[in-house]
Design an enzyme around this catalytic site. Structure first.
Site, short mmCIF file in Angstrom:
data_model
loop_
_atom_site.label_atom_id
_atom_site.label_comp_id
_atom_site.label_asym_id
_atom_site.label_seq_id
_atom_site.Cartn_x
_atom_site.Cartn_y
_atom_site.Cartn_z
N ASN A 167 0.80 -1.22 0.00
CA ASN A 167 0.00 0.00 0.00
C ASN A 167 0.84 1.28 0.00
O ASN A 167 0.37 2.32 -0.43
CB ASN A 167 -1.00 0.00 1.17
CG ASN A 167 -0.32 -0.11 2.52
OD1 ASN A 167 0.77 -0.65 2.64
ND2 ASN A 167 -0.98 0.39 3.55
N GLY A 223 2.64 -11.16 10.94
CA GLY A 223 3.65 -10.73 11.89
C GLY A 223 3.91 -11.79 12.95
O GLY A 223 5.07 -12.03 13.33
N ARG A 232 11.30 4.32 5.07
CA ARG A 232 11.14 4.56 6.51
C ARG A 232 11.96 3.57 7.33
O ARG A 232 12.49 3.91 8.38
CB ARG A 232 9.65 4.46 6.89
CG ARG A 232 9.37 4.94 8.31
CD ARG A 232 7.90 5.22 8.52
NE ARG A 232 7.11 4.01 8.63
CZ ARG A 232 5.78 4.00 8.71
NH1 ARG A 232 5.11 5.14 8.64
NH2 ARG A 232 5.12 2.86 8.82
N ARG A 239 -8.20 8.21 1.78
CA ARG A 239 -6.85 8.23 1.21
C ARG A 239 -6.47 6.83 0.78
O ARG A 239 -6.66 5.86 1.49
CB ARG A 239 -5.87 8.75 2.27
CG ARG A 239 -4.44 8.89 1.79
CD ARG A 239 -3.62 9.69 2.79
NE ARG A 239 -3.58 9.07 4.10
CZ ARG A 239 -2.46 8.58 4.65
NH1 ARG A 239 -1.31 8.64 4.01
NH2 ARG A 239 -2.49 8.06 5.86
N THR A 258 -1.35 -8.53 11.23
CA THR A 258 -0.99 -9.07 12.54
C THR A 258 -0.75 -10.57 12.45
O THR A 258 0.20 -11.09 13.06
CB THR A 258 -2.10 -8.77 13.56
OG1 THR A 258 -2.23 -7.35 13.69
CG2 THR A 258 -1.77 -9.36 14.92
N CYS A 280 -2.84 1.64 6.94
CA CYS A 280 -2.97 1.01 8.25
C CYS A 280 -3.50 1.97 9.30
O CYS A 280 -3.95 1.54 10.37
CB CYS A 280 -1.63 0.42 8.69
SG CYS A 280 -0.26 1.56 8.57
N ALA A 325 6.47 -6.43 -1.38
CA ALA A 325 5.24 -7.17 -1.63
C ALA A 325 5.22 -7.65 -3.08
O ALA A 325 5.70 -6.97 -3.98
CB ALA A 325 4.03 -6.29 -1.35
#
Length: 538
Positions: free
Chosen positions: A208, A292, A216, A337, A289, A343, A233
């Site tokens: 995204n 992760g 970052r 947006r 999640t 997220c 991705a």
């Protein structure tokens, strides 16, 4: 309502032009046309749907191979990159597997021993050069984002500016990694705390924000003295590979920045290498999640340092004292947006009874006036496609579930062709509906009416994730109470757009571990070494 999209990728091979299908190691002129598309569109779009759109970027930025140890490398197979607006193939990219991932880790480990010896100023200068190149090529980089992720071009340009800002920020933070001299309890000793880079970092990023989520993380890692292996991705590898091209142009040494694109099928095996190889010291992941947790389990055997920026389910609370116009503007920015695919997008809208009807009326008017669905390359488009048909189906399922439980559709509500979904406004929403229980990642705005502050906070905090939350009020005491009570890592007070490199970005509960951005982001790639200097004569 028939629309054909044309993809024109201009590139050169040894100074000459060719026309054929792109494959790893090749540059090409590739023209692909799609079938009739988007038979169902929102009002005001018909003229736009007859235009032709083309991906036209400078040759060096369109890369289709992996990038390992400063070299462009092919793989045994390739996988397609699709435009989510049409479902048609843009190009094919090297489908790297465990072998290429291991090569990248080895290259990063080798490069780490020299990169960490560079002075902070030397690393700072290279990151600044990389920033300058992103800024110089922002239009072409934005086109890549638009065509591989569907993001409207204006937002894509904004993402490149945002992505570049992290390289700028961490180029400056590189020179601010300070240790400590601590007063010793003994006269014959000096206590020093040194900060050193952790080592090789595996960077696993989402679709995204295909550029900004890389910079970052990587900006902080490189500034600290770490080297990285990036697994982008599978939907959006082109942006990552373009960043690799510019990193090379900036003079980032071989092995410091590596990219291993791979298909969905090979993602588990590549991810296993990046999370279990003993040479990897750190993993940084942005995504769901559930994923992760899988990565954390894999990293546990070698006790790797981990940063996790995981799912969110942001509440957006509007109290009676709020400025309605500002609240509506904040809701529009926060929800729509990237077509609701961020997220920190607001997912659960809670509006107090005294202001509810005015808010709903003005919000509906704003949706009619401001939202336009279409291909991201169209300058009038504000809502591009979702990343794939599965994403659109998830939103449609949440809408149908809500309606079956008594919700009322005030705007939109329809699943369109392909990966498109109408921006949708729901009223009469209740907490048992799916849209109030699970993250949407789409243009669905469900509104629940509440009466008291305590009721709003109970609903807002009834989630096992806590990334962002929003509060609109003009009561200063209430603002402090709510901001402190919200169980999230980021709070927007009378503001719907929050992200900036100067501020920390991270969640609580099952929204993740650690933070990114700000002066704290670089700490995720550092470890503290205690040095006791004894035997000194008083």
């Amino acid at each position: 309502m028939c629309k054909f999209y044309s993809y024109i990728v201009l590139a050169h091979l040894e100074g000459t032009s060719h026309t054929h299908t792109l494959s790893p190691g090749m540059s090409a002129l590739c023209v692909l046309k799609t079938r009739c598309f988007l038979r169902q569109v929102l009002p005001g779009l018909p003229a736009a749907m007859h235009r032709h759109y083309s991906l036209d970027v400078s040759a060096p930025l369109l890369r289709t191979q992996g990038y390992v140890d400063g070299r462009w490398v092919s793989a045994a197979s390739v996988f397609p990159v699709l435009d989510p607006a049409t479902g048609k193939e843009i190009t094919r990219v090297a489908d790297c597997g465990p072998a290429e991932a291991k090569q990248a880790v080895d290259a990063a480990y080798k490069a780490f021993h020299s990169w960490k010896q560079c002075t902070a100023k030397e690393r700072s200068i290279l990151l600044r050069k990389w920033f300058d190149l992103l800024t110089l090529h922002k239009e072409d980089l934005a086109k890549l984002i638009t065509f591989e992720s569907g993001k409207p071009l204006r937002e894509a340009v904004g993402e490149i500016t945002y992505a570049a800002s992290f390289l700028e920020w961490f180029s400056e933070e590189a020179r601010r990694v300070y240790g400590d001299i601590v007063p010793s309890p003994a006269k014959d000793r000096k206590i020093l705390l040194l900060k050193q880079p952790v080592g090789v970092a595996s960077i696993i990023t989402p679709w995204n924000f295909p550029s900004a989520m890389i910079t970052r993380k990587v900006g902080a890692a490189l500034a600290a003295g770490c080297t990285v292996v990036v697994k982008p991705a599978e939907d959006t590898p082109l942006s990552a590979l373009a960043l690799a091209e510019l990193a090379e142009q900036a003079g980032i040494p071989a092995g410091v920045f590596n990219v291993v694109p791979c298909s969905r099928e090979k993602t588990p095996s590549v991810g296993e290498v990046l999370c279990t190889d003993p040479l990897v010291a750190k993993i940084s992941f942005t995504g769901s999640t559930a994923t992760g947790k899988v990565l954390l389990k894999m990293a546990a055997d070698t006790v790797k340092k981990a940063s996790m920026e995981l799912g969110g389910h942001a509440p957006f609370i509007v109290f009676d004292s709020a400025d309605v116009d500002k609240a509506v503007a904040g809701a529009m920015g926060s929800k729509f947006r990237n077509s609701g695919q961020t997220c920190v997008c607001s997912n659960r809208f809670l509006v107090q009874s005294g202001i509810h009807d005015r808010f709903m009326e003005k919000l509906g008017q704003a949706m009619d006036a401001e939202l336009r669905v279409g291909h991201g390359s169209d300058p009038e488009t504000t809502q591009g496609p979702l990343i794939n048909a599965r994403a659109a189906e998830k939103v449609a399922h949440q809408v149908s579930d809500a309606v079956s439980r008594g919700a009322k559709v005030l705007k939109g509500g329809k699943r369109l062709d392909g990966s498109f979904m109408e921006p949708t406004l729901l009223a009469n929403v209740s907490t048992e509906m799916l849209c109030m229980k699970e993250e949407t990642f789409g243009p669905l705005l469900p509104v629940i009416r509440f009466n008291t502050e305590e009721e709003a906070l109970a609903i807002a905090n009834a989630s096992n994730v806590g990334l962002a939350g929003y509060c609109y009020s003009q009561d200063v005491s209430q603002i402090w109470r709510v901001a402190e009570a919200l169980e999230v890592g980021i709070v927007g007070i009378n503001e719907g757009l929050l992200s900036t490199p100067e501020a920390s970005f991270g969640g609580v509960k099952q929204s993740g571990l650690g933070c990114e951005g700000s002066k704290h982001g670089i700490k995720e790639y550092l470890e503290v070494k205690y040095m006791c200097f004894g035997g000194l004569k008083p």
